[in-house]
Write an enzyme that holds these catalytic residues in place. Structure first.
Site, mmCIF file in Angstrom:
data_model
loop_
_atom_site.group_PDB
_atom_site.id
_atom_site.type_symbol
_atom_site.label_atom_id
_atom_site.label_comp_id
_atom_site.label_asym_id
_atom_site.label_seq_id
_atom_site.Cartn_x
_atom_site.Cartn_y
_atom_site.Cartn_z
ATOM 1 N N CYS A 2 0.910 -1.161 0.115
ATOM 2 C CA CYS A 2 -0.053 0.066 -0.073
ATOM 3 C C CYS A 2 0.719 1.282 0.018
ATOM 4 O O CYS A 2 1.716 1.093 0.610
ATOM 5 C CB CYS A 2 -0.927 -0.058 1.244
ATOM 6 S SG CYS A 2 -1.948 -1.482 1.461
ATOM 7 N N ARG A 27 5.512 -0.065 -5.812
ATOM 8 C CA ARG A 27 5.391 -0.585 -4.563
ATOM 9 C C ARG A 27 4.659 -1.755 -4.985
ATOM 10 O O ARG A 27 4.594 -2.766 -4.093
ATOM 11 C CB ARG A 27 4.923 0.286 -3.643
ATOM 12 C CG ARG A 27 5.794 1.419 -2.905
ATOM 13 C CD ARG A 27 5.016 2.354 -2.370
ATOM 14 N NE ARG A 27 4.859 2.008 -0.803
ATOM 15 C CZ ARG A 27 5.672 2.028 -0.002
ATOM 16 N NH1 ARG A 27 6.721 2.574 -0.142
ATOM 17 N NH2 ARG A 27 5.185 1.578 1.172
ATOM 18 N N TRP A 75 -2.777 -2.782 -1.702
ATOM 19 C CA TRP A 75 -2.192 -4.270 -2.100
ATOM 20 C C TRP A 75 -2.983 -4.831 -1.107
ATOM 21 O O TRP A 75 -2.870 -4.988 0.037
ATOM 22 C CB TRP A 75 -0.735 -4.310 -1.687
ATOM 23 C CG TRP A 75 -0.077 -5.406 -2.259
ATOM 24 C CD1 TRP A 75 0.096 -5.844 -3.578
ATOM 25 C CD2 TRP A 75 0.257 -6.603 -1.302
ATOM 26 N NE1 TRP A 75 0.688 -7.216 -3.453
ATOM 27 C CE2 TRP A 75 0.864 -7.670 -2.123
ATOM 28 C CE3 TRP A 75 0.287 -6.916 0.044
ATOM 29 C CZ2 TRP A 75 1.565 -8.945 -1.587
ATOM 30 C CZ3 TRP A 75 0.720 -7.968 0.489
ATOM 31 C CH2 TRP A 75 1.323 -9.085 -0.275
ATOM 32 N N ASN A 100 -1.814 2.186 5.596
ATOM 33 C CA ASN A 100 -0.976 1.203 5.110
ATOM 34 C C ASN A 100 -0.715 0.461 6.256
ATOM 35 O O ASN A 100 -0.202 0.827 7.264
ATOM 36 C CB ASN A 100 0.380 2.040 4.684
ATOM 37 C CG ASN A 100 1.501 0.818 4.111
ATOM 38 O OD1 ASN A 100 1.308 -0.425 4.230
ATOM 39 N ND2 ASN A 100 2.617 1.590 3.832
ATOM 40 N N GLY A 101 -0.548 -0.909 6.466
ATOM 41 C CA GLY A 101 -0.212 -1.747 7.443
ATOM 42 C C GLY A 101 -1.457 -2.833 7.659
ATOM 43 O O GLY A 101 -2.154 -3.061 6.927
ATOM 44 N N GLU A 483 18.810 -17.070 -7.256
ATOM 45 C CA GLU A 483 18.330 -15.347 -7.328
ATOM 46 C C GLU A 483 17.836 -15.584 -8.929
ATOM 47 O O GLU A 483 16.877 -15.042 -9.235
ATOM 48 C CB GLU A 483 19.604 -14.678 -7.172
ATOM 49 C CG GLU A 483 19.339 -13.163 -7.819
ATOM 50 C CD GLU A 483 18.315 -12.479 -7.214
ATOM 51 O OE1 GLU A 483 17.660 -12.959 -6.201
ATOM 52 O OE2 GLU A 483 17.683 -11.437 -7.578
ATOM 53 N N LYS A 487 14.317 -14.510 -10.362
ATOM 54 C CA LYS A 487 13.823 -13.543 -11.307
ATOM 55 C C LYS A 487 13.050 -14.164 -12.312
ATOM 56 O O LYS A 487 11.984 -13.250 -12.532
ATOM 57 C CB LYS A 487 15.213 -12.964 -11.723
ATOM 58 C CG LYS A 487 16.228 -12.122 -11.219
ATOM 59 C CD LYS A 487 15.569 -10.958 -10.677
ATOM 60 C CE LYS A 487 14.996 -10.556 -9.639
ATOM 61 N NZ LYS A 487 15.267 -10.607 -8.340
ATOM 62 N N GLU A 490 9.469 -14.758 -10.726
ATOM 63 C CA GLU A 490 8.639 -13.376 -10.574
ATOM 64 C C GLU A 490 8.007 -12.647 -11.667
ATOM 65 O O GLU A 490 7.002 -12.135 -11.393
ATOM 66 C CB GLU A 490 9.718 -12.313 -9.934
ATOM 67 C CG GLU A 490 10.109 -12.456 -8.468
ATOM 68 C CD GLU A 490 10.842 -11.664 -7.939
ATOM 69 O OE1 GLU A 490 10.753 -10.861 -6.864
ATOM 70 O OE2 GLU A 490 12.036 -11.313 -8.606
ATOM 71 N N HIS A 506 19.545 -36.588 -6.028
ATOM 72 C CA HIS A 506 18.545 -36.952 -4.863
ATOM 73 C C HIS A 506 17.115 -36.462 -5.292
ATOM 74 O O HIS A 506 16.521 -36.303 -4.375
ATOM 75 C CB HIS A 506 19.288 -36.139 -3.599
ATOM 76 C CG HIS A 506 20.515 -36.741 -3.248
ATOM 77 N ND1 HIS A 506 20.891 -37.909 -3.025
ATOM 78 C CD2 HIS A 506 21.839 -36.348 -3.370
ATOM 79 C CE1 HIS A 506 22.206 -38.185 -2.692
ATOM 80 N NE2 HIS A 506 22.827 -37.054 -2.992
ATOM 81 N N LYS A 605 6.807 -4.210 -4.011
ATOM 82 C CA LYS A 605 8.205 -4.046 -4.041
ATOM 83 C C LYS A 605 8.682 -3.910 -2.590
ATOM 84 O O LYS A 605 9.667 -4.274 -2.141
ATOM 85 C CB LYS A 605 8.497 -2.723 -4.688
ATOM 86 C CG LYS A 605 9.833 -2.063 -4.767
ATOM 87 C CD LYS A 605 10.838 -2.802 -5.534
ATOM 88 C CE LYS A 605 12.248 -2.583 -5.481
ATOM 89 N NZ LYS A 605 12.981 -3.565 -5.886
HETATM 90 C C1 G6P Z 1 10.140 -7.813 -1.865
HETATM 91 C C2 G6P Z 1 10.564 -7.570 -3.484
HETATM 92 C C3 G6P Z 1 11.922 -8.252 -3.516
HETATM 93 C C4 G6P Z 1 12.797 -7.902 -2.202
HETATM 94 C C5 G6P Z 1 12.101 -8.360 -0.753
HETATM 95 C C6 G6P Z 1 12.810 -7.709 0.527
HETATM 96 O O1 G6P Z 1 9.488 -8.931 -1.887
HETATM 97 O O2 G6P Z 1 9.730 -7.769 -4.219
HETATM 98 O O3 G6P Z 1 12.533 -7.702 -4.619
HETATM 99 O O4 G6P Z 1 13.993 -8.683 -2.279
HETATM 100 O O5 G6P Z 1 10.779 -7.753 -0.777
HETATM 101 O O6 G6P Z 1 13.066 -6.372 0.237
HETATM 102 P P1 G6P Z 1 14.184 -5.377 0.950
HETATM 103 O O7 G6P Z 1 13.682 -4.314 0.749
HETATM 104 O O8 G6P Z 1 14.017 -5.973 2.429
HETATM 105 O O9 G6P Z 1 15.608 -5.783 0.095
#
Ligand code: G6P
Length: 610
Positions: A2, A27, A75, A100-101, A483, A487, A490, A506, A605
């Protein structure tokens, strides 16, 4: 997650609110809304499911005007993303709120208010707050007293913006657990979840602290702290410009951010290395002493930042000889801990506002750690403010939900930290100089790998119709495989899993067939021969390989094994470089699939709720 924007001004605020919401789109959200108090002291509201543009369309069809307003991107947590659940929420056309929260005791409060005869129009936790405030206003409170009384009863996390039709020209903001800044204009004030929302109207900000309530008028700002006393908070001028968060000539923020990595890494190194060694002062005046005294490291983070922590474990143990544990914050915060003496607690976060990481830091403070260190990209974030030592990454604003430059700059900052700690653990000066030299070469090497983009784009076509994929690596490349898989899943929605290549036999080998691409990161390191044997196991079962390697480590290219050659790189800095082709691959697969690259479905985000 949010986002909040609000304004109290002399001028028309709706365009400011809409532009602020657009700037918070990164965000992640699924509906949006705004409410303004018009010249006849009526609260007018528009809400829309989907993008901010849908809200802008509603506003252009039926404009609502006023000089006091609040706006929100939601969100969904409690209740589906519908118009009825979108913010602002209102009670009896009297008072409007954005939040927000998460309000954890919302059910109990809703029960009380329902029993008192109040109707509810949404499934959200937020609506109880506005109804409770309305209840206090009806009992004779002014808006500030009502917000004070109600927030005192709330459990959970919140940032709030509240306006009432009975008090034109007054905006109340409150913060506990979710970020909120006040923007200082000339004869006008604003609030937002993030400075980025307000950069077109101001660069001067006051960062609210935990428990603060701000009583905001056009020409006056009064802040009460958690105890209710008036406090002065410093005004800080942001160095960001309004265009810092724009796409430039790129089609997506993610593409721009991938391309910015060589510069971001160079900036993260700037002023922190000299004559072949790291300057520990880069982490603050007490850094040399605290790092020298540390005998262990506990790393805590989420998402991509967690993967950076996993790479750093190899570095802390192999370069500094410091035992290192890494855990995701949402797990760390909810289990008992045995903390060995002289352990450094290290958090990693791009935003510095991730709810689980922050809560883990707060939890850790009572557990007897030697010191807390944050590696973070946002200078005024809660994580930075609450840590003993800080190493800023200098990635600049990262807008794409899928983290790219934040990750590579975190790795850069982590390696600097490891080297600063290793000095007192007996790392030879010549070895430190070699590693500093390897760090210095990274920007040029990153540019060289980004230059492979047209070829990687060509490879991406093979993935468009795939449903599953496997990423392999060994040693410090295993977190890079993780990672890479993150990517791809996501942003392209292709199921992707990462495995340490030695673990293939395994289980995952059972899945291997010509329909599941196996992507491998294979620089020339101590484990490469073992890794190649693992790749043979894949080929022997009809699997199709895509291998990123350097000339010395590349396996023979065949019909079922495509090889992309990267420049030779020092083994220690290789994880940074091998991240880049995986980012580019995920990006181009997503573009070909036509997904929403910068704001993938269901993701946010900055995850400011638990
Ligand atoms: C969300 C974002 C990721 C990020 C993670 C941790 O899931 O989409 O891209 O890695 O939060 O965020 P931070 O700001 O703590 O690195």
């Amino acid at each position: 997650m949010c986002g909040i924007v609000a304004a109290v001004a002399e001028r028309e605020v709706s365009p400011i609110l809409l532009e602020g919401l657009r700037r918070l789109e990164y965000r992640g959200y699924d509906s949006a809304g705004l409410a303004v108090l018009d010249a006849d002291a009526r609260l007018q509201r528009h809400r829309a499911v989907g993008k901010v543009e849908a809200l802008a369309t509603a506003q252009s069809r039926q404009p609502i005007y006023g000089s006091l307003g609040i706006a929100h991107t939601r969100w969904a947590t409690h209740g589906a993303p519908t118009e009825a659940n979108a913010h602002p929420h209102m009670a009896s056309d009297d008072v409007a709120i954005v939040h927000n929260g998460i309000i954890e005791n919302h059910e109990a409060l809703r029960g009380e208010l329902t029993a008192a005869g109040y109707p509810f129009a949404s499934e959200t936790d937020t609506e109880v707050v506005v109804v409770a405030i309305h209840d206090r206003l009806a009992a004779g409170d002014d808006l500030l007293s009502a917000v004070k009384a109600v927030t005192a009863r709330l459990e959970g996390a919140f940032a709030l913006g509240v306006i009432s039709r009975h008090e034109p020209g007054r905006l109340i903001a409150a913060r506990r657990g979710s970020p909120l800044v006040v923007g200082i204009g000339i004869g006008e004030h604003f609030i937002a979840s993030d400075v980025a929302a307000l950069l077109p109207v101001t660069r001067d900000f006051v960062y609210l602290e935990e428990g603060d309530i701000a009583d905001i008028r056009r020409d006056r700002l009064q802040i009460l702290d958690a105890q209710g006393g008036a406090v002065e908070r410093p005004v800080k001028t942001s160095s960001l410009t309004a265009d810092a968060a724009e796409r430039g000539g790129y089609r997506h923020f993610m593409a721009k951010e991938i391309h910015e990595q060589s510069r971001a890494v160079a900036e993260t190194l700037e002023g922190r290395i000299s004559d072949g060694h790291v300057l520990p002062q880069a982490l603050g005046p007490q850094a040399a002493e605290l790092l020298g005294a540390a005998r262990r490291v506990q790393i805590v983070a989420c998402g991509t930042s967690y993967h950076a922590g996993l790479v750093a474990r190899y570095w802390f143990e192999s370069i500094a000889g410091l035992p290192c544990e890494v855990e995701v914050a949402s797990e760390y915060r909810y289990r008992p801990h045995v903390v060995p003496p002289d352990t450094l607690f290290l958090t990693l976060s791009q935003s510095g506002e991730t709810a689980d990481t922050l809560a883990a830091l707060r939890e850790a403070k009572g557990l007897g750690y030697k010191a807390t260190l944050a590696i973070c990209n946002v200078p005024e974030s809660s994580l930075v403010r609450e840590s003993d030592l800080v190493m800023m990454t200098r990635a600049g604003p990262e807008i794409g939900v899928a983290s790219t430059k934040a990750f590579t700059t975190q790795l850069t900052a982590l390696l600097l930290t490891v080297l600063a700690a290793a000095r007192s653990k007996g790392l030879a000066g010549s070895e430190e100089a070699t590693l500093v030299g390897a760090l210095r070469q990274l920007p040029r090497q990153i540019d060289a790998v980004v230059g492979l983009e047209p070829r990687i784009e060509g490879l991406a076509e093979q993935f468009v119709d795939k449903h599953h994929s496997l990423f392999l690596g060994r040693g410090s490349q295993y977190p890079i495989a993780m990672e890479g898989a993150l990517k791809l899943k996501e942003i392209s929605y292709i199921h992707a899993e990462a495995y340490p290549a030695g673990e293939l036999k395994h289980g995952p080998l059972a899945l291997v067939d010509a329909d599941m691409p196996v992507i491998t990161v294979a620089p020339n390191d101590d484990l490469v021969e073992k890794l190649k044997s693992n790749l043979q196991e894949v080929q022997a079962r009809g699997g199709r390989l895509l291998v990123f390697a350097d000339e010395a480590s590349a396996p023979a290219a065949t019909a079922d094994c495509q090889v992309m050659t990267l420049p030779a790189v020092h083994e220690v800095t290789a994880p940074l470089l091998y991240t880049i082709p995986l980012q580019l691959l995920a990006y181009h697969v997503a573009v070909l699939k036509g997904t929403d690259v910068d704001q993938p479905r269901n993701l946010a985000k900055s995850v400011t709720v638990e």
